[in-house]
Design a protein around this motif. Structure first.
Motif, PDB file in Angstrom:
ATOM      1  N   LEU A 195       0.835  -1.205   0.000  1.00 42.44           N
ATOM      2  CA  LEU A 195       0.000   0.000   0.000  1.00 42.44           C
ATOM      3  C   LEU A 195       0.869   1.255   0.000  1.00 42.44           C
ATOM      4  CD1 LEU A 195      -2.946  -0.824   2.444  1.00 42.44           C
ATOM      5  CD2 LEU A 195      -3.133  -0.193   0.029  1.00 42.44           C
ATOM      6  N   ILE A 196       1.943   1.215   0.795  1.00 39.48           N
ATOM      7  CA  ILE A 196       2.865   2.354   0.807  1.00 39.48           C
ATOM      8  C   ILE A 196       3.538   2.504  -0.552  1.00 39.48           C
ATOM      9  CG2 ILE A 196       4.973   3.270   1.847  1.00 39.48           C
ATOM     10  CD1 ILE A 196       4.148   1.877   4.441  1.00 39.48           C
ATOM     11  N   ALA A 197       3.869   1.372  -1.171  1.00 37.15           N
ATOM     12  CA  ALA A 197       4.574   1.412  -2.449  1.00 37.15           C
ATOM     13  C   ALA A 197       3.687   1.897  -3.581  1.00 37.15           C
ATOM     14  CB  ALA A 197       5.125   0.027  -2.783  1.00 37.15           C
ATOM     15  N   PHE A 198       2.393   1.525  -3.554  1.00 32.46           N
ATOM     16  CA  PHE A 198       1.509   1.844  -4.677  1.00 32.46           C
ATOM     17  C   PHE A 198       0.449   2.891  -4.348  1.00 32.46           C
ATOM     18  CE2 PHE A 198       2.954  -2.473  -5.841  1.00 32.46           C
ATOM     19  CZ  PHE A 198       3.462  -2.189  -7.098  1.00 32.46           C
ATOM     20  N   GLY A 199       0.048   2.971  -3.093  1.00 34.35           N
ATOM     21  CA  GLY A 199      -0.973   3.944  -2.719  1.00 34.35           C
ATOM     22  C   GLY A 199      -2.361   3.596  -3.188  1.00 34.35           C
ATOM     23  N   ALA A 200      -2.568   2.346  -3.673  1.00 34.09           N
ATOM     24  CA  ALA A 200      -3.874   1.917  -4.164  1.00 34.09           C
ATOM     25  C   ALA A 200      -4.095   0.460  -3.765  1.00 34.09           C
ATOM     26  CB  ALA A 200      -3.969   2.069  -5.679  1.00 34.09           C
ATOM     27  N   LEU A 201      -5.324   0.124  -3.426  1.00 32.05           N
ATOM     28  CA  LEU A 201      -5.617  -1.196  -2.878  1.00 32.05           C
ATOM     29  C   LEU A 201      -5.407  -2.315  -3.892  1.00 32.05           C
ATOM     30  CD1 LEU A 201      -8.794  -0.472  -0.716  1.00 32.05           C
ATOM     31  CD2 LEU A 201      -6.482  -1.001   0.079  1.00 32.05           C
ATOM     32  N   LEU A 202      -5.921  -2.143  -5.121  1.00 32.82           N
ATOM     33  CA  LEU A 202      -5.781  -3.206  -6.111  1.00 32.82           C
ATOM     34  C   LEU A 202      -4.319  -3.440  -6.464  1.00 32.82           C
ATOM     35  CD1 LEU A 202      -8.766  -2.624  -8.572  1.00 32.82           C
ATOM     36  CD2 LEU A 202      -8.438  -4.512  -6.965  1.00 32.82           C
ATOM     37  N   ALA A 203      -3.578  -2.385  -6.689  1.00 34.21           N
ATOM     38  CA  ALA A 203      -2.160  -2.523  -7.021  1.00 34.21           C
ATOM     39  C   ALA A 203      -1.390  -3.176  -5.881  1.00 34.21           C
ATOM     40  CB  ALA A 203      -1.569  -1.154  -7.342  1.00 34.21           C
ATOM     41  N   LEU A 321       6.985 -17.697 -13.443  1.00 33.42           N
ATOM     42  CA  LEU A 321       5.933 -18.050 -14.404  1.00 33.42           C
ATOM     43  C   LEU A 321       4.696 -17.176 -14.223  1.00 33.42           C
ATOM     44  CD1 LEU A 321       4.836 -19.983 -16.599  1.00 33.42           C
ATOM     45  CD2 LEU A 321       4.041 -21.470 -14.731  1.00 33.42           C
ATOM     46  N   GLY A 322       4.275 -16.984 -12.979  1.00 35.83           N
ATOM     47  CA  GLY A 322       3.104 -16.146 -12.733  1.00 35.83           C
ATOM     48  C   GLY A 322       3.338 -14.699 -13.108  1.00 35.83           C
ATOM     49  N   SER A 323       4.561 -14.210 -12.890  1.00 36.95           N
ATOM     50  CA  SER A 323       4.851 -12.801 -13.164  1.00 36.95           C
ATOM     51  C   SER A 323       4.840 -12.483 -14.650  1.00 36.95           C
ATOM     52  CB  SER A 323       6.212 -12.426 -12.564  1.00 36.95           C
ATOM     53  OG  SER A 323       6.203 -12.589 -11.169  1.00 36.95           O
ATOM     54  N   ILE A 324       5.229 -13.425 -15.505  1.00 40.77           N
ATOM     55  CA  ILE A 324       5.296 -13.126 -16.938  1.00 40.77           C
ATOM     56  C   ILE A 324       4.075 -13.632 -17.705  1.00 40.77           C
ATOM     57  CG2 ILE A 324       7.817 -13.162 -16.886  1.00 40.77           C
ATOM     58  CD1 ILE A 324       7.736 -15.892 -18.238  1.00 40.77           C
ATOM     59  N   THR A 325       3.119 -14.278 -17.019  1.00 44.19           N
ATOM     60  CA  THR A 325       1.924 -14.779 -17.714  1.00 44.19           C
ATOM     61  C   THR A 325       0.645 -14.157 -17.166  1.00 44.19           C
ATOM     62  OG1 THR A 325       1.872 -16.713 -16.233  1.00 44.19           O
ATOM     63  CG2 THR A 325       3.007 -16.962 -18.352  1.00 44.19           C
ATOM     64  N   VAL A 326       0.264 -14.528 -15.939  1.00 42.61           N
ATOM     65  CA  VAL A 326      -1.028 -14.067 -15.429  1.00 42.61           C
ATOM     66  C   VAL A 326      -0.995 -12.592 -15.037  1.00 42.61           C
ATOM     67  CG1 VAL A 326      -0.597 -14.687 -13.003  1.00 42.61           C
ATOM     68  CG2 VAL A 326      -2.935 -14.685 -13.888  1.00 42.61           C
ATOM     69  N   LEU A 327       0.158 -12.077 -14.629  1.00 43.31           N
ATOM     70  CA  LEU A 327       0.231 -10.663 -14.250  1.00 43.31           C
ATOM     71  C   LEU A 327      -0.078  -9.728 -15.424  1.00 43.31           C
ATOM     72  CD1 LEU A 327       0.766  -8.512 -12.148  1.00 43.31           C
ATOM     73  CD2 LEU A 327       3.222  -8.746 -12.581  1.00 43.31           C
ATOM     74  N   PRO A 328       0.496  -9.928 -16.615  1.00 45.20           N
ATOM     75  CA  PRO A 328       0.093  -9.071 -17.741  1.00 45.20           C
ATOM     76  C   PRO A 328      -1.389  -9.145 -18.045  1.00 45.20           C
ATOM     77  CG  PRO A 328       2.099 -10.270 -18.274  1.00 45.20           C
ATOM     78  CD  PRO A 328       1.593 -10.832 -16.990  1.00 45.20           C
ATOM     79  N   ALA A 329      -1.988 -10.337 -17.920  1.00 44.41           N
ATOM     80  CA  ALA A 329      -3.422 -10.478 -18.168  1.00 44.41           C
ATOM     81  C   ALA A 329      -4.231  -9.667 -17.169  1.00 44.41           C
ATOM     82  CB  ALA A 329      -3.814 -11.950 -18.105  1.00 44.41           C
ATOM     83  N   LEU A 330      -3.851  -9.720 -15.905  1.00 43.60           N
ATOM     84  CA  LEU A 330      -4.559  -8.943 -14.883  1.00 43.60           C
ATOM     85  C   LEU A 330      -4.431  -7.448 -15.145  1.00 43.60           C
ATOM     86  CD1 LEU A 330      -3.540 -10.926 -11.659  1.00 43.60           C
ATOM     87  CD2 LEU A 330      -5.843 -10.765 -12.637  1.00 43.60           C
ATOM     88  N   PRO A 341      -8.976   1.407  -5.440  1.00 40.55           N
ATOM     89  CA  PRO A 341      -9.220   2.742  -4.874  1.00 40.55           C
ATOM     90  C   PRO A 341      -7.936   3.292  -4.248  1.00 40.55           C
ATOM     91  CG  PRO A 341     -10.075   1.072  -3.399  1.00 40.55           C
ATOM     92  CD  PRO A 341      -9.572   0.336  -4.606  1.00 40.55           C
ATOM     93  N   ARG A 342      -7.729   4.581  -4.395  1.00 44.02           N
ATOM     94  CA  ARG A 342      -6.521   5.210  -3.895  1.00 44.02           C
ATOM     95  C   ARG A 342      -6.645   5.576  -2.418  1.00 44.02           C
ATOM     96  NH1 ARG A 342      -5.555   9.479  -8.912  1.00 44.02           N
ATOM     97  NH2 ARG A 342      -5.082   7.891 -10.522  1.00 44.02           N
ATOM     98  N   VAL A 343      -5.518   5.450  -1.727  1.00 43.18           N
ATOM     99  CA  VAL A 343      -5.421   5.922  -0.345  1.00 43.18           C
ATOM    100  C   VAL A 343      -4.708   7.268  -0.418  1.00 43.18           C
ATOM    101  CG1 VAL A 343      -4.576   5.448   1.975  1.00 43.18           C
ATOM    102  CG2 VAL A 343      -5.242   3.544   0.465  1.00 43.18           C
ATOM    103  N   PRO A 344      -5.409   8.375  -0.197  1.00 45.79           N
ATOM    104  CA  PRO A 344      -4.878   9.708  -0.541  1.00 45.79           C
ATOM    105  C   PRO A 344      -3.468   9.989  -0.048  1.00 45.79           C
ATOM    106  CG  PRO A 344      -7.168   9.868   0.121  1.00 45.79           C
ATOM    107  CD  PRO A 344      -6.767   8.446   0.369  1.00 45.79           C
TER     108      PRO A 344
END
Length: 731
Positions: A195-203, A321-330, A341-344
């Motif tokens: 959360l600190i790194a991205f500031g957003a819940l989904l990320a 494997l997950g980082s180069i396959t399913v992550l781009p799809a997501l 949603p962003r944490v201001p």
């Protein structure tokens, strides 16, 4: 710019397919994880057994004793002492009589000995010999029930039980509690850091989710693989430890670059492709470096290292494997919603860290005064690594177990009250049945010679011979604790001088096999094997990672610099282990009794793990510098921009690793503490002093020579101000 490097083409093609078939990619990943997890419930795991740990002469001795049916059966001990003040002899004897009466005849009990007083009559011992039940432990619950009843009937006494089975069960329960606690704490802490790194819940949630599913899939896959390589008890904790660290880091690298490209005006598809071509390439290289490091454990061999190597390699491969396959799809499906949603407050903080604002003040002086920066940072690293020269290792023993486990406290009290139970050597002789008389005479001569050295103690135990008359076992005690350095000296003397002197000159014993075994001998054989093979392991791992860096960056100085910096991090890790666990710095803070040594298997494991994990952000940083060089920037400016661009990601990645390892430093098992302290301290220093000071200072000083023999400079008419845009137009 043409893309011909296989390590760049593979993640780019995987990203393009996943981006154009997102639901297929996501469904395939979920199916893979579910299938892998299901394997664990369908296929029973094969755990290591005692035979898997046999090594050298001690392993041969154990094999002979087992084949002859002379192994000692498990036992339980009940210690009766005073709860406060001098012991009441009559009450203690009455309690002991109740113990003998209550335990005699219980299922799984072969014999209950008569109560025995210690020399100063402050403690009374009731020993219970358990029945042999194949490979299964006897259920000691009925025994502990009797112990509790006697304790309740005699509140003025302390009636405590510990033994082979109850102590093992208590340790296993504590390990399970520790791991459950670590897993329960690590996930929320990692999520907060994301959360600190991205500031957003989904990320923030995506890296944690991918790491968690990678760990779950690996644990499932280990079930069928354990039929080829038996699974050691600690392998699950290693999978969690390494899987969460690398899984989050790989997703972090990828997601950070994708967000950066979108912020620069790219479409989501363009941003994903650029991230695949850059961060995806770094993920493959760093994942390969971790796997290469872990293969070094196979060089050492043995059940523990083989199991840990297999688990670590698989979890890293699954995370890649997950980082180069399913992550781009997501990322394609979520698009810009990944930043919601962003944490201001955190969102604003993240934006500043992402621009390298926190590192610019440090980088400026380093780039302007590289010699001073490199000299000062080297002095700090050398000072922290210097204590490693006094590193002392020893096997884990009773003193390294948590004292708040009742069975451990009881066993410590028992060995203190009955000090005869110290280190011992087991001499095993395999000869023809008609040579029993000569074997007995030679063993008597051996025992007399051993006692005369002062390293061994007289014992009432007689040699024991198997039913077929071919195997004879003599146990000789030593007046030392197992952690005493004199134990190894005594065992070497017994093997090289005393045993040959007693048997080589004996008449009629030609062809007899003599070996020395026992727990202390097994520890010595392990230390000898480790000292013999450790240089091979270090050389093997360093050579593999050196060749990977050379092939990736096509620069001999960069490959050499990577190796030197990694060794610096390893030295710091070992230095911290010595300061904390040999000299006791911070023992009260971490809650342990200073053992005065480092547990023997940890230095090697920490070395290969650290060499692998430290390559994660090293590859990421150097790859970014290489991008700027490819775009035609001068070497000094490329270094400054590359470090500044990646500082926020490196800080976030290191924070995840340090937090996960630091959690293990808080656990009660000393092995976990040592591993956590060694890795957390080294990663923290590596991500700050080494990668943000030593690396840029060295690269600035070397200048163009750092990229010998081929500096990656684009032709003048192809130089661009924006390397990312050049990547986007090169497809």
């Amino acid at each position: 710019m043409s893309v011909t490097n296989p390590l760049t083409v593979l993640p780019l093609r995987a990203a393009r397919w996943s981006a154009t078939h997102p639901w297929r990619a996501i469904s395939a990943w979920l199916a893979f994880v579910v299938l892998a997890v299901a394997l664990a419930s369908v296929v029973p795991s094969v755990e290591t057994d005692d035979a898997d740990y046999r090594l050298g002469d001690s392993g041969r001795a154990d094999e002979l004793v087992t084949d002859a049916g002379l192994e000692r059966p498990d036992s339980e001990n009940v210690l009766v002492t005073s709860a406060d003040g001098p012991v009441d002899r009559a009450a203690a004897q009455a309690a002991a009589a109740e113990l003998v009466a209550g335990m005699t005849g219980l299922p799984g009990v072969d014999e209950v000995s008569e109560p025995q007083w210690n020399p100063d009559e402050s403690a009374l011992l009731v020993a219970v010999q358990l029945a042999r039940d194949g490979d299964e432990d006897v259920d000691v619950a009925p025994l502990t029930a009797v112990t509790r009843e006697v304790q309740q009937a005699h509140p003025d006494l302390q009636v405590r039980q510990s033994g082979d089975v109850s102590l093992d069960e208590a340790i296993n329960d504590r390990v399970a509690e520790d791991l459950a606690s670590a897993e329960g704490i690590s996930v929320p802490i990692t999520l907060v850091l994301m959360l600190i790194a991205f500031g957003a819940l989904l990320a923030a949630g995506i890296p944690v989710l991918l790491a968690f599913t990678s760990v779950a899939a690996t644990i499932g896959i280990m079930a069928p693989i354990s039929h080829l390589v038996p699974s050691e008890g600690t392998v699950t904790s290693m999978i969690v430890l390494i899987g969460m660290a690398v899984g989050v880091d790989y997703s972090l690298f990828y997601l950070k670059r994708e967000r950066e490209e979108r912020a620069a005006g790219r479409t989501t598809l363009e941003a994903v492709e650029i991230a695949a071509q850059t961060s995806g390439h770094s993920i493959l290289v760093s994942g390969g470096a971790v796997i290469a490091s872990m293969t070094g454990l196979f060089v050492m061999g043995g059940a523990t290292f083989n199991s840990l190597a297999v688990g670590s390699i698989i979890v890293v491969a699954v995370a890649v494997l997950g980082s180069i396959t399913v992550l781009p799809a997501l990322l394609v499906k979520l698009g810009r919603w990944v930043d919601r949603p962003r944490v201001p407050l955190l969102w604003r903080l993240n934006r500043r860290v992402g621009r390298g604002g926190m590192s610019s003040r440090l980088l400026g002086p380093v780039v302007r005064h590289p010699r001073v920066a490199l000299a000062l940072s080297s002095v700090v690293v050398i000072a922290l690594a210097a204590p490693a020269l006094g590193l002392r290792t020893n096997a884990a023993n009773l003193e390294t177990l948590p004292g708040d486990i009742p069975e451990v406290a009881t066993m410590r009290a028992l060995t203190s009250a009955f000090p005869a139970e110290g280190a011992a050597a087991t001499v095993v002789v395999r000869a023809d049945a008609d040579q029993q008389e000569q074997v007995g005479s030679a063993l008597a001569d051996l025992e007399e010679r051993a006692i005369a050295t002062g390293h061994f103690a007289a014992s009432d135990e007689e040699p024991v011979t198997s039913q077929d008359g071919r195997t004879t076992v003599l146990r000789i005690g030593m007046p030392y604790d197992e952690a005493d350095e004199r134990v190894n000296e005594a065992l070497r003397d017994l093997r090289t001088d005393l045993l040959p002197a007693a048997f080589d000159g004996a008449d009629g014993l030609d062809g007899a096999e003599t070996v020395v075994g026992g727990g202390a001998a097994a520890n010595l054989d392990y230390l000898d094997r480790q000292s013999d093979r450790l240089p091979l392991v270090i050389g093997f791992v360093l050579l593999l990672t050196f060749l990977m860096m050379l092939a990736t960056f096509r620069s001999l100085p960069i490959a050499l610099l990577s190796t030197v910096l990694n060794l610096a991090s390893v030295g710091v890790s070992f230095g911290f282990l010595v300061l904390v666990f040999q000299h006791g710095w911070g023992a009260d803070l971490l809650g342990f009794d200073n053992p005065g040594f480092v547990i023997d298997w940890l230095p090697l494991f920490v070395l290969v793990v650290l060499l692998g994990l430290s390559m994660d952000y090293h590859v990421f940083v150097v790859s970014r510098i290489r991008e700027h060089l490819d775009a035609g920037l001068p070497a000094r400016l490329a270094v400054q921009r590359g470090i500044a661009d990646t500082a926020g990601v490196v800080t976030s990645a290191a924070a995840v690793m340090v937090s996960v390892f630091a959690i293990f430093a808080t656990l009660s098992m000393l092995e976990m503490k040592m591993m956590g302290v060694g890795l957390a301290a080294a990663i923290l220093l590596d991500a700050t002093l080494v990668r943000l000071v030593m690396l840029p200072a060295a690269l600035v000083l070397m200048g163009e020579r750092a990229w010998w023999p081929r500096r990656p400079v684009a032709p003048r008419d192809e130089q661009v101000e924006d390397p990312a845009r050049e990547l986007a137009t090169s497809r």
